[in-house]
Motif scaffolding. Structure first.
Motif, PDB file in Angstrom:
ATOM      1  N   ALA A   8      39.584  43.970  49.966  1.00 22.34           N
ATOM      2  CA  ALA A   8      39.959  43.268  48.760  1.00 22.34           C
ATOM      3  C   ALA A   8      39.002  43.844  47.755  1.00 22.34           C
ATOM      4  CB  ALA A   8      39.326  41.801  49.288  1.00 22.34           C
ATOM      5  N   LEU A   9      37.875  44.352  47.878  1.00 16.09           N
ATOM      6  CA  LEU A   9      37.312  44.790  46.771  1.00 16.09           C
ATOM      7  C   LEU A   9      37.037  46.165  46.737  1.00 16.09           C
ATOM      8  CD1 LEU A   9      33.958  42.331  47.125  1.00 16.09           C
ATOM      9  CD2 LEU A   9      36.028  42.150  45.581  1.00 16.09           C
ATOM     10  N   SER A  10      36.948  46.737  45.452  1.00 11.40           N
ATOM     11  CA  SER A  10      36.656  48.302  45.439  1.00 11.40           C
ATOM     12  C   SER A  10      35.354  48.511  44.519  1.00 11.40           C
ATOM     13  CB  SER A  10      37.922  49.053  44.579  1.00 11.40           C
ATOM     14  OG  SER A  10      38.365  48.399  43.438  1.00 11.40           O
ATOM     15  N   PHE A  11      34.871  49.371  44.667  1.00 14.32           N
ATOM     16  CA  PHE A  11      33.431  49.776  43.851  1.00 14.32           C
ATOM     17  C   PHE A  11      33.684  50.887  43.084  1.00 14.32           C
ATOM     18  CE2 PHE A  11      32.617  46.984  47.375  1.00 14.32           C
ATOM     19  CZ  PHE A  11      31.916  45.821  47.010  1.00 14.32           C
ATOM     20  N   ARG A  12      32.993  50.923  42.001  1.00 16.34           N
ATOM     21  CA  ARG A  12      33.010  52.121  41.208  1.00 16.34           C
ATOM     22  C   ARG A  12      31.820  52.296  40.238  1.00 16.34           C
ATOM     23  NH1 ARG A  12      34.839  51.613  36.148  1.00 16.34           N
ATOM     24  NH2 ARG A  12      36.215  49.898  35.622  1.00 16.34           N
ATOM     25  N   THR A  13      31.348  53.232  39.833  1.00 17.94           N
ATOM     26  CA  THR A  13      30.375  53.483  38.857  1.00 17.94           C
ATOM     27  C   THR A  13      31.037  53.157  37.388  1.00 17.94           C
ATOM     28  OG1 THR A  13      29.049  55.051  40.255  1.00 17.94           O
ATOM     29  CG2 THR A  13      28.515  54.835  37.911  1.00 17.94           C
ATOM     30  N   ALA A  14      30.299  52.207  36.488  1.00 18.93           N
ATOM     31  CA  ALA A  14      30.726  52.030  35.383  1.00 18.93           C
ATOM     32  C   ALA A  14      30.715  53.357  34.282  1.00 18.93           C
ATOM     33  CB  ALA A  14      29.890  50.850  34.677  1.00 18.93           C
ATOM     34  N   VAL A  15      31.432  53.116  33.244  1.00 18.44           N
ATOM     35  CA  VAL A  15      31.702  54.296  32.204  1.00 18.44           C
ATOM     36  C   VAL A  15      31.705  53.502  31.080  1.00 18.44           C
ATOM     37  CG1 VAL A  15      32.909  55.782  33.546  1.00 18.44           C
ATOM     38  CG2 VAL A  15      34.061  54.043  32.234  1.00 18.44           C
ATOM     39  N   ALA A  16      31.358  54.257  30.035  1.00 18.27           N
ATOM     40  CA  ALA A  16      31.099  53.516  28.736  1.00 18.27           C
ATOM     41  C   ALA A  16      32.368  52.539  28.072  1.00 18.27           C
ATOM     42  CB  ALA A  16      31.177  54.623  27.539  1.00 18.27           C
ATOM     43  N   ARG A  72      38.875  43.456  42.157  1.00 20.79           N
ATOM     44  CA  ARG A  72      39.902  43.317  43.095  1.00 20.79           C
ATOM     45  C   ARG A  72      41.091  43.187  42.452  1.00 20.79           C
ATOM     46  NH1 ARG A  72      38.930  37.384  45.387  1.00 20.79           N
ATOM     47  NH2 ARG A  72      37.756  38.435  47.168  1.00 20.79           N
ATOM     48  N   ALA A  73      42.121  44.021  43.068  1.00 24.54           N
ATOM     49  CA  ALA A  73      43.384  44.177  42.615  1.00 24.54           C
ATOM     50  C   ALA A  73      43.303  44.678  41.120  1.00 24.54           C
ATOM     51  CB  ALA A  73      44.097  42.894  42.586  1.00 24.54           C
ATOM     52  N   GLY A  74      42.328  45.534  40.714  1.00 24.05           N
ATOM     53  CA  GLY A  74      42.332  46.205  39.365  1.00 24.05           C
ATOM     54  C   GLY A  74      41.520  45.142  38.391  1.00 24.05           C
ATOM     55  N   ALA A  75      41.153  44.055  38.978  1.00 25.83           N
ATOM     56  CA  ALA A  75      40.418  43.138  38.115  1.00 25.83           C
ATOM     57  C   ALA A  75      38.971  43.171  37.879  1.00 25.83           C
ATOM     58  CB  ALA A  75      41.177  41.846  38.041  1.00 25.83           C
ATOM     59  N   LEU A  76      38.241  43.241  36.985  1.00 23.86           N
ATOM     60  CA  LEU A  76      36.782  43.136  36.935  1.00 23.86           C
ATOM     61  C   LEU A  76      36.443  41.748  37.752  1.00 23.86           C
ATOM     62  CD1 LEU A  76      33.855  44.162  36.475  1.00 23.86           C
ATOM     63  CD2 LEU A  76      34.036  43.124  34.216  1.00 23.86           C
ATOM     64  N   ALA A  95      26.064  39.938  38.696  1.00 22.03           N
ATOM     65  CA  ALA A  95      27.088  38.928  38.346  1.00 22.03           C
ATOM     66  C   ALA A  95      28.574  38.828  39.004  1.00 22.03           C
ATOM     67  CB  ALA A  95      27.421  39.150  36.832  1.00 22.03           C
ATOM     68  N   VAL A  96      28.962  37.564  39.323  1.00 21.86           N
ATOM     69  CA  VAL A  96      30.126  37.452  39.842  1.00 21.86           C
ATOM     70  C   VAL A  96      30.875  36.329  39.025  1.00 21.86           C
ATOM     71  CG1 VAL A  96      31.593  36.557  42.040  1.00 21.86           C
ATOM     72  CG2 VAL A  96      29.147  38.061  42.122  1.00 21.86           C
ATOM     73  N   ARG A  97      32.118  36.553  38.789  1.00 24.42           N
ATOM     74  CA  ARG A  97      32.745  35.537  37.946  1.00 24.42           C
ATOM     75  C   ARG A  97      32.657  34.095  38.563  1.00 24.42           C
ATOM     76  NH1 ARG A  97      35.104  37.571  34.020  1.00 24.42           N
ATOM     77  NH2 ARG A  97      36.074  39.548  33.915  1.00 24.42           N
ATOM     78  N   PRO A  98      32.304  33.135  37.547  1.00 28.09           N
ATOM     79  CA  PRO A  98      31.984  31.840  38.228  1.00 28.09           C
ATOM     80  C   PRO A  98      32.966  31.442  39.348  1.00 28.09           C
ATOM     81  CG  PRO A  98      31.393  32.057  35.758  1.00 28.09           C
ATOM     82  CD  PRO A  98      32.300  33.334  36.164  1.00 28.09           C
ATOM     83  N   GLN A 101      32.570  32.465  42.627  1.00 29.40           N
ATOM     84  CA  GLN A 101      31.323  32.387  43.383  1.00 29.40           C
ATOM     85  C   GLN A 101      31.214  31.450  44.509  1.00 29.40           C
ATOM     86  OE1 GLN A 101      28.352  31.441  40.518  1.00 29.40           O
ATOM     87  NE2 GLN A 101      28.861  33.115  39.078  1.00 29.40           N
ATOM     88  N   GLY A 102      30.582  31.530  45.495  1.00 30.66           N
ATOM     89  CA  GLY A 102      30.423  30.491  46.796  1.00 30.66           C
ATOM     90  C   GLY A 102      31.641  31.139  47.641  1.00 30.66           C
ATOM     91  N   ALA A 103      32.309  32.410  47.680  1.00 32.31           N
ATOM     92  CA  ALA A 103      33.384  32.809  48.345  1.00 32.31           C
ATOM     93  C   ALA A 103      33.085  33.901  49.394  1.00 32.31           C
ATOM     94  CB  ALA A 103      34.644  33.083  47.702  1.00 32.31           C
ATOM     95  N   GLY A 104      31.790  34.198  49.401  1.00 29.66           N
ATOM     96  CA  GLY A 104      31.214  35.431  50.077  1.00 29.66           C
ATOM     97  C   GLY A 104      31.277  36.747  49.350  1.00 29.66           C
ATOM     98  N   LEU A 105      31.718  36.705  48.154  1.00 34.06           N
ATOM     99  CA  LEU A 105      31.749  38.153  47.463  1.00 34.06           C
ATOM    100  C   LEU A 105      30.216  38.703  47.366  1.00 34.06           C
ATOM    101  CD1 LEU A 105      34.430  37.104  46.627  1.00 34.06           C
ATOM    102  CD2 LEU A 105      34.259  38.422  44.729  1.00 34.06           C
TER     103      LEU A 105
END
Length: 179
Positions: A8-16, A72-76, A95-98, A101-105
């Motif tokens: 469900a989630l993908s992780f990557r390093t931020a860029v400018a 998740r599915a390409g969305a931050l 930070a997790v989108r409000p 929150q509360g869903a285990g992310l």
């Protein structure tokens, strides 16, 4: 540094190019009315911005760390900062989108951050600072193996880049977890 421990989630390093969206996410998760949609709001304690583009860019550019973008599915959907400091990693800008929150992310993202701290830097400990008035947030971290140290530092009074305090008793406490 791209891994996906969860389908469900993908992780990557931020860029400018991520900086504007990350600033917006951090403000949305912690400040103003939008933040009240989740449980991590600081809107009762602070107003104004949570961070700014220069501060986020400094984290993106830091040689001994990473600002991790969670999608998740390409969305931050979330982010967190990892900064290698000697024998430990500092965890911040979480930070997790409000509305998510509360869903285990948060648990999943924190576990991934701890894994990276161990595997990328060989860190023996994760550290973070949390506003002491945020008892429910501190309780979240305590359930994940962090401990309160009693080591306090003052809030950034007089620096509006971190927000405008609505109270005069804000302090930060260091939380620590062995990895």
């Amino acid at each position: 540094m791209s891994t996906a421990p969860s389908a469900a989630l993908s992780f990557r390093t931020a860029v400018a190019a991520d900086v504007p969206a990350l600033v917006a996410l951090l403000d949305e998760a912690y400040r103003g009315d939008a933040s009240r949609g989740g449980w991590t709001t600081e809107a009762d304690f602070l107003t104004g911005q949570r961070t700014d583009a220069d501060m986020v860019q400094q984290v993106v550019d830091a040689p001994d760390g990473a600002l991790v973008v969670v999608e998740r599915a390409g969305a931050l959907v979330a982010c967190c900062q990892l900064e290698h400091r000697e024998d430990h990693v500092y965890f911040g800008m979480f930070a997790v989108r409000p509305e998510l929150q509360g869903a285990g992310l948060g648990k999943e993202i924190l576990a991934e951050a701890e894994r990276r701290a161990r595997e990328v830097w060989g860190a023996k400990e994760m550290r973070m600072t949390v506003l002491t008035v945020r008892e429910e947030l501190i309780a979240f971290y305590l359930r994940r193996g962090y401990r309160r140290t009693g080591e306090l530092s003052p809030f950034f009074y007089g620096d509006p880049r971190h927000g405008i305090p609505l109270r005069d008793d804000l302090t930060l406490e260091l939380l620590v977890k062995p990895l």
